[in-house]
Scaffold this motif. Structure first.
Motif, short mmCIF file in Angstrom:
data_model
loop_
_atom_site.label_atom_id
_atom_site.label_comp_id
_atom_site.label_asym_id
_atom_site.label_seq_id
_atom_site.Cartn_x
_atom_site.Cartn_y
_atom_site.Cartn_z
N ASP A 219 0.85 -1.20 0.00
CA ASP A 219 0.00 0.00 0.00
C ASP A 219 0.87 1.24 0.00
OD1 ASP A 219 -2.38 -1.24 0.00
OD2 ASP A 219 -2.78 -0.98 2.16
N ALA A 220 0.35 2.29 -0.56
CA ALA A 220 1.04 3.59 -0.52
C ALA A 220 0.05 4.62 -0.01
CB ALA A 220 1.54 3.97 -1.90
N ALA A 221 0.29 5.09 1.19
CA ALA A 221 -0.63 6.06 1.80
C ALA A 221 0.00 7.44 1.80
CB ALA A 221 -0.94 5.63 3.23
N ARG A 222 -0.81 8.41 2.17
CA ARG A 222 -0.34 9.80 2.21
C ARG A 222 -0.33 10.30 3.64
NH1 ARG A 222 -2.47 8.48 -2.30
NH2 ARG A 222 -1.81 9.40 -4.27
N THR A 223 0.52 11.30 3.86
CA THR A 223 0.54 11.92 5.18
C THR A 223 -0.73 12.77 5.35
OG1 THR A 223 1.87 13.65 4.16
CG2 THR A 223 3.04 11.98 5.44
N THR A 224 -1.04 13.11 6.60
CA THR A 224 -2.24 13.91 6.85
C THR A 224 -1.95 15.40 6.60
OG1 THR A 224 -1.71 14.42 9.15
CG2 THR A 224 -2.82 12.32 8.73
N ALA A 225 -3.00 16.18 6.67
CA ALA A 225 -2.85 17.62 6.43
C ALA A 225 -2.01 18.27 7.52
CB ALA A 225 -4.22 18.28 6.36
N ALA A 226 -1.93 17.63 8.69
CA ALA A 226 -1.16 18.23 9.79
C ALA A 226 0.34 18.02 9.62
CB ALA A 226 -1.60 17.63 11.13
N PHE A 227 0.68 17.07 8.78
CA PHE A 227 2.10 16.75 8.56
C PHE A 227 2.74 17.85 7.72
CE2 PHE A 227 5.46 14.60 6.10
CZ PHE A 227 6.15 13.97 7.12
N TYR A 228 3.93 18.24 8.11
CA TYR A 228 4.61 19.29 7.34
C TYR A 228 6.11 19.02 7.38
CZ TYR A 228 6.02 24.00 5.83
OH TYR A 228 6.57 25.07 5.17
N ALA A 229 6.68 18.76 6.22
CA ALA A 229 8.09 18.38 6.19
C ALA A 229 8.76 18.95 4.95
CB ALA A 229 8.23 16.86 6.21
N PRO A 230 9.03 20.24 4.98
CA PRO A 230 9.70 20.85 3.83
C PRO A 230 11.18 20.49 3.79
CG PRO A 230 9.13 22.55 5.47
CD PRO A 230 8.73 21.22 6.05
N GLY A 231 11.46 19.33 3.20
CA GLY A 231 12.83 18.93 2.94
C GLY A 231 13.76 18.83 4.13
N PRO A 232 13.37 18.17 5.21
CA PRO A 232 14.34 17.94 6.28
C PRO A 232 15.24 16.74 5.96
CG PRO A 232 12.26 16.95 6.87
CD PRO A 232 12.06 17.57 5.50
N ILE A 233 16.26 16.58 6.77
CA ILE A 233 17.10 15.39 6.69
C ILE A 233 16.75 14.54 7.91
CG2 ILE A 233 19.46 14.51 6.60
CD1 ILE A 233 20.27 17.37 5.60
N VAL A 234 16.39 13.29 7.67
CA VAL A 234 15.93 12.43 8.77
C VAL A 234 16.72 11.13 8.78
CG1 VAL A 234 13.60 13.39 8.66
CG2 VAL A 234 14.12 11.31 7.37
N GLU A 235 16.60 10.42 9.88
CA GLU A 235 17.28 9.13 10.00
C GLU A 235 16.51 8.05 9.27
OE1 GLU A 235 19.54 8.79 14.27
OE2 GLU A 235 17.40 8.37 14.17
N ALA A 236 17.25 7.14 8.69
CA ALA A 236 16.66 5.91 8.18
C ALA A 236 17.49 4.75 8.70
CB ALA A 236 16.65 5.92 6.66
N GLU A 237 16.80 3.63 8.91
CA GLU A 237 17.44 2.47 9.52
C GLU A 237 17.52 1.35 8.49
OE1 GLU A 237 16.38 -0.47 13.28
OE2 GLU A 237 15.03 1.17 12.74
N ILE A 238 18.73 0.91 8.22
CA ILE A 238 18.92 -0.15 7.24
C ILE A 238 18.64 -1.49 7.91
CG2 ILE A 238 20.64 -1.33 5.82
CD1 ILE A 238 21.98 1.44 5.43
N LEU A 239 17.65 -2.22 7.39
CA LEU A 239 17.27 -3.50 8.00
C LEU A 239 17.94 -4.69 7.33
CD1 LEU A 239 13.41 -2.93 8.43
CD2 LEU A 239 15.25 -2.51 10.07
N LYS A 240 18.33 -4.52 6.08
CA LYS A 240 18.97 -5.63 5.34
C LYS A 240 20.34 -5.18 4.87
CE LYS A 240 15.15 -8.14 5.22
NZ LYS A 240 15.05 -9.20 6.20
N PRO A 241 21.28 -5.05 5.80
CA PRO A 241 22.58 -4.49 5.41
C PRO A 241 23.33 -5.33 4.38
CG PRO A 241 22.61 -5.25 7.71
CD PRO A 241 21.20 -5.37 7.23
N THR A 242 22.92 -6.60 4.19
CA THR A 242 23.65 -7.42 3.22
C THR A 242 23.09 -7.27 1.80
OG1 THR A 242 22.20 -9.28 3.68
CG2 THR A 242 24.25 -9.14 4.97
N HIS A 243 21.97 -6.59 1.66
CA HIS A 243 21.41 -6.39 0.31
C HIS A 243 22.38 -5.54 -0.51
CE1 HIS A 243 18.68 -5.32 -2.93
NE2 HIS A 243 17.81 -6.21 -2.46
N PRO A 244 22.58 -5.88 -1.78
CA PRO A 244 23.56 -5.13 -2.60
C PRO A 244 23.30 -3.62 -2.63
CG PRO A 244 22.76 -7.06 -3.81
CD PRO A 244 21.98 -7.01 -2.52
#
Ligand SMILES: [Zn+2]
Length: 934
Positions: free
Chosen positions: A799-824
């Motif tokens: 599924d691909a959902a959308r954020t709500t109207a209250a969400f506001y994120a004009p181009g921040p830098i955020v953390e992401a967590e790699i779950l499959k570090p062995t994937h190429p």
């Protein structure tokens, strides 16, 4: 020829007019001009006594003399060759005018600057250039010396127009302005010429200018109203549209020309002319403001805009306003090259019609209208920046455009007929008012420029951080990327001559040191620090985060220890990284340490066999990270590794570890015709790293047989509204709109041709993509394009959902967590938590249990995950996949909620794309769902 003038001005203007008349020398006037301009101006109040007449001077050519028409003639736009023709004719005729060539564009056009001042000043231009250079770098100047220079110097006031090609008026207006400045002998002009050096661009984006003028002549001449809307051309410049005003790292060659010009001439004022807002918005520098820039700047901006508004209201011109559109947060706009370098930024939006047709317009609601790409509504401008509901945050925040407010005391009428000449009248009256002010206070402008430069140096001695250190680290190519951009920006950078010991740590000799006590020390801080957004309730026009270290995944240490100012360094001009190959064994192993040039190496040695190791392994005392490449040693291999700044070791035989061949895929990049900009950034990155691809459009998709032709297709972020935008693209109104090169329109048909750009690939195209994947292709969907496979059921269990109207994120830098570090995809990433730029992509979710297996990376979605800039409503992203590898039939779809090639900024993420391309046929096969998911 008569010498008096008739004034076509409103009642309010009458009083002001008297004053001007009293000052005006009786120069012969161009009656023909006055008559036509009056005719082209749709209401008397849309003009001013500054622009309703034109002096006629024997020997000094007007545009009519050179090009055959006056500026603002309906249905007439000027190509760059004719802009140059006019300016060269003017310069040949007047010793008050000089034309410079700055360098060429992608398509070989010249970037031109025109200087106008009095004859003596133009003759001694280099002397004045020298004075400004001293004020720009006041180190070593005593207060008295500075005073003396200020007494002799003159400010350069630089006007730029035509950055956004659909905003067609400024390059026209500037020709007329140049003529007036050269030819008008009235006291105002004497004063301007005596006290100011006026400079202007012919057109900031020459390639886009010609393409747009061709397009206008081909498709738009018959447009009669806003409703009769014709889409713009698929391209302006080679790669990007409005983002030429967001190219913070100056990737585009044309923008580099302008920056180079800026740093040679140091104009204390730079004024960028745009179109989108009724009737003239003059930027006063509203909040959020970047707090690192000098407070003097924030005082200067309203000083000028209020003066212009005062003058123009005095002339009776409605619709001039100063507030509630753009803010001072992002430093990435082109015109910010001035404020970033201690000058004064100025900006207008006037109302354009997307060409030179006169048409009825309605103001209100979604301003902008035809040719108003800067405006809210229909504007692709803030597209990539805005996440979720951010679009609502752009522009128009001050309420209705026709409402009276403190910053809009004389609002415009709701309905009006608008013409290119009206637009010209507004812009020109505004800029002449700005020049009037500058010519009255040239010393103040120069003093401010000097003080801002001096304060920047001083702040680096008194306020932490005092500097930044980029330690020696495994991949120096991304350090070089940062260093070379800082250098391009005029920032001084040094290499530590010996080990550096500071409170923040000990750094080896060779580490890069950026000290803050320099003229552009504030800019260094702005670019390298983490952005702390002042107030989450404030909306902003573009990105909130751009921290270069986080974007590049390079280690950049902020230094609060003042001792950094005394570290001995060797100045760096351009940083080249020399690669190293250790040893002379038969096999060379190239360490995958995150350099983006790993891909370049593979492509430069197309005919050579490469293997990638699938897990880290130790050879001797060297740890080879997963994804490191193995290749037969040869002088050619060694030479390329060295040129590309890569690290390699040799060995007698390949290490005993799982590996696979790294083959080169047949690669295509899919673009709609209506949204080529984010595609352009991906193309730019691929071109830069020398990864070849076919750029394909709906025409190719509908032909079918994709799998027979390609192994990998990338769909860069497009179709913000979801899959529909990507599929149906520009709405077809039953009439074909072609984009083809012809002798009459030679600038069209670049980067692809189409007999009809409307209609999109349609459902037939969806079926072809579905087939491509099922037959074993690898489809990579970036950012907003990841709605496409989910919504069209190519990946039925995501599924691909959308954020709500209250969400506001004009181009921040955020953390992401790699779950499959062995994937190429993660070759070269040595940490499992990495910074990524929030791309406004979909909130992905696997509907079955396999989601865990398919999610390669996810957003932790905690408050602490926002590393730079603003994300309001971060919890909405919690646990959502950032990248998924979804098996479909024989193939895979890799859905990126991120955008790994964003505006030539997030080079730390680029390998997540490049690795997918290079290892296209070596993905682990996560289990497809065993049973249909409920
Ligand atoms: Zn614009």
């Amino acid at each position: 020829m008569k010498v008096s003038r008739t004034f076509a001005v409103g009642v309010l203007a009458a009083a002001a007019t008297v004053g001007i008349v009293a000052q005006t020398k009786l120069q012969p006037q161009d009656e023909d001009y006055a008559k036509l301009v009056k005719e082209w101006t749709t209401k008397p109040e849309f003009s001013s006594p500054l622009v309703d007449h034109l002096p006629k001077v024997a020997g000094i050519p007007t545009t009519k003399d050179v090009l055959g028409y006056y500026v603002g003639m309906p249905k007439k736009l000027t190509h760059t060759a004719d802009l140059a023709k006019y300016y060269n004719a003017l310069a040949a005729a007047s010793k008050r005018v000089k034309v410079f060539q700055l360098g060429k564009t992608d398509e070989g056009r010249e970037c031109l600057v025109i200087a106008v001042s009095d004859e003596d000043t133009i003759r001694d231009l280099d002397t004045y250039k020298g004075y400004l250079a001293k004020l720009a770098d006041p180190r070593g100047l005593s207060a008295d010396q500075a005073k003396e220079i200020i007494g002799k110097a003159k400010p350069i006031y630089m006007f730029t127009g035509g950055l956004h090609s659909a905003e067609t008026g400024p390059p026209e207006m500037l020709m007329e302005l140049a003529y007036r400045l050269a030819a008008d002998e009235s006291p105002l002009y004497d004063q301007i010429r005596k006290n100011v050096i006026v400079m202007m661009s012919a057109a900031l984006e020459p390639d886009g200018r010609d393409r747009y003028v061709d397009w206008y002549n081909h498709h738009m001449l018959s447009q009669e109203s806003e409703n009769d809307r014709v889409p713009g051309p698929p391209y302006w410049g080679k790669y990007i549209f409005h983002d030429n005003n967001r190219d913070i790292n100056y990737s585009q060659v044309t923008m580099r020309n302008w920056l180079k010009f800026y740093l040679q001439w140091h104009p204390p004022i730079m004024h960028d002319l745009h179109e989108s807002q009724p009737l003239l918005y003059t930027f006063s520098g509203q909040t959020p403001q970047n707090p690192t820039l000098d407070p003097i700047l924030y005082a200067e901006m309203p000083w000028f805009s209020d003066f212009e508004m005062t003058k123009m209201i005095g002339y009776g011109m409605p619709g001039v306003w100063t507030h509630a559109f753009v803010d001072m947060w992002s430093p990435g706009y082109l015109g910010f090259m001035s404020s970033n370098h201690n000058g004064m930024l100025r900006m207008y939006e006037t109302m354009g019609n997307g060409g030179a047709n006169t048409m009825p317009r309605t103001i209100g609601g979604g301003a902008g209208g035809p040719g108003g790409p800067d405006g809210p509504g229909g504007a692709p401008e803030a597209s990539a920046a805005a996440g979720g509901a951010a679009g609502a945050g752009r522009g128009g925040r001050g309420g209705g455009m026709t409402a009276r407010d403190w910053y809009r005391p004389l609002p415009p009428p709701r309905t009006l007929t608008w013409s290119m000449r009206n637009n010209t009248n507004y812009m020109e009256t505004g800029v002449l008012s700005a020049l009037e002010l500058t010519s009255k206070f040239p010393q103040t402008v120069l003093e401010n420029f000097y003080m801002k430069s001096r304060n920047s140096v001083k702040s680096g001695e008194t306020e932490a951080p005092f500097g930044f250190v980029l330690p020696v680290q495994p991949d120096m190519t991304r350090v070089a990327f940062i260093v070379n951009i800082l250098r391009l920006q005029g920032i001084e950078v040094g290499r530590a001559r010996a080990e550096v010991k500071l409170k923040e740590g000990t750094f080896p000799a060779g580490s890069i040191v950026v000290k803050r006590n320099q003229p552009y020390g504030r800019l260094a801080k702005i670019l390298l620090e983490k952005q702390v957004y002042p107030d989450p309730a404030l909306q902003t026009y573009d990105d909130t985060g751009w921290t270069m270290g986080l974007m590049s995944h390079a280690d950049v240490k902020e230094i609060a220890d003042k001792a950094v100012l005394d570290v001995p360094v060797q100045p760096v001009d351009v940083m080249d990284v020399n690669g190293v190959v250790k040893g002379t064994g038969a096999i060379t192993a190239i360490l995958h340490n995150g350099s983006n040039y790993i891909a370049t190496l593979r492509y430069r040695l197309k005919d050579v066999k490469f293997e990638a190791i699938e897990a880290a392994v130790k050879v001797g005392d060297v740890q080879l990270p997963a994804g490191s490449l193995l290749v037969q040693s040869s002088p050619r291999v060694k030479a390329e590794i060295e040129k590309l700044g890569l690290q390699a070791v040799t060995m007698a035989k390949a290490p005993d570890v799982a590996k696979h061949a790294v083959e080169i895929p047949r690669l295509a990049v899919f673009s709609t015709w209506g949204s080529t900009q984010d595609v352009g950034w991906v193309r730019y990155a691929l071109d830069h790293f020398e990864v070849p691809y076919d750029l394909i459009y709906k025409e190719r998709i509908k032909q079918g047989g994709l799998r027979g032709a390609y192994d990998v297709i990338v769909i860069p972020s497009q179709g913000r509204g979801g899959a529909k935008g990507l599929i149906f693209d520009i709405e077809s109104r039953g009439k074909a709109i072609d984009y083809q090169k012809t002798p009459s329109f030679p600038s069209l048909g670049s980067y692809g041709e189409s007999a009809d750009i409307t209609g999109g690939m349609g459902l037939q195209g969806v079926a072809e993509f579905d087939k491509f994947v099922n037959e074993g292709g690898l489809l990579l969907t970036l950012g907003a394009s990841s709605f496409f496979p989910a919504e069209m059921g190519i990946t039925r269990t995501v599924d691909a959902a959308r954020t709500t109207a209250a969400f506001y994120a004009p181009g921040p830098i955020v953390e992401a967590e790699i779950l499959k570090p062995t994937h190429p995809i993660f070759y070269g990433y040595d940490k499992t938590t990495v910074p990524v730029r929030w791309a406004g992509g979909p909130l992905l979710r696997a509907t079955g249990t396999e989601g865990r297996a398919w999610t390669l990376m996810r957003f932790p979605g905690n408050d602490s995950s926002v590393l730079s800039g603003l994300m309001r409503g971060v919890a909405e992203t919690r646990g959502r996949p950032a990248i998924m590898d979804v098996p479909v039939g024989q193939g895979h779809v890799v859905m990126y909620a991120t955008n790994p090639a964003y505006r030539w900024q997030n080079l730390g993420e680029f390998n997540m794309l490049a690795n997918a391309i290079l290892n296209f046929n070596d993905f682990p096969a996560p289990k497809a769902p065993a049973k249909p998911v409920e």
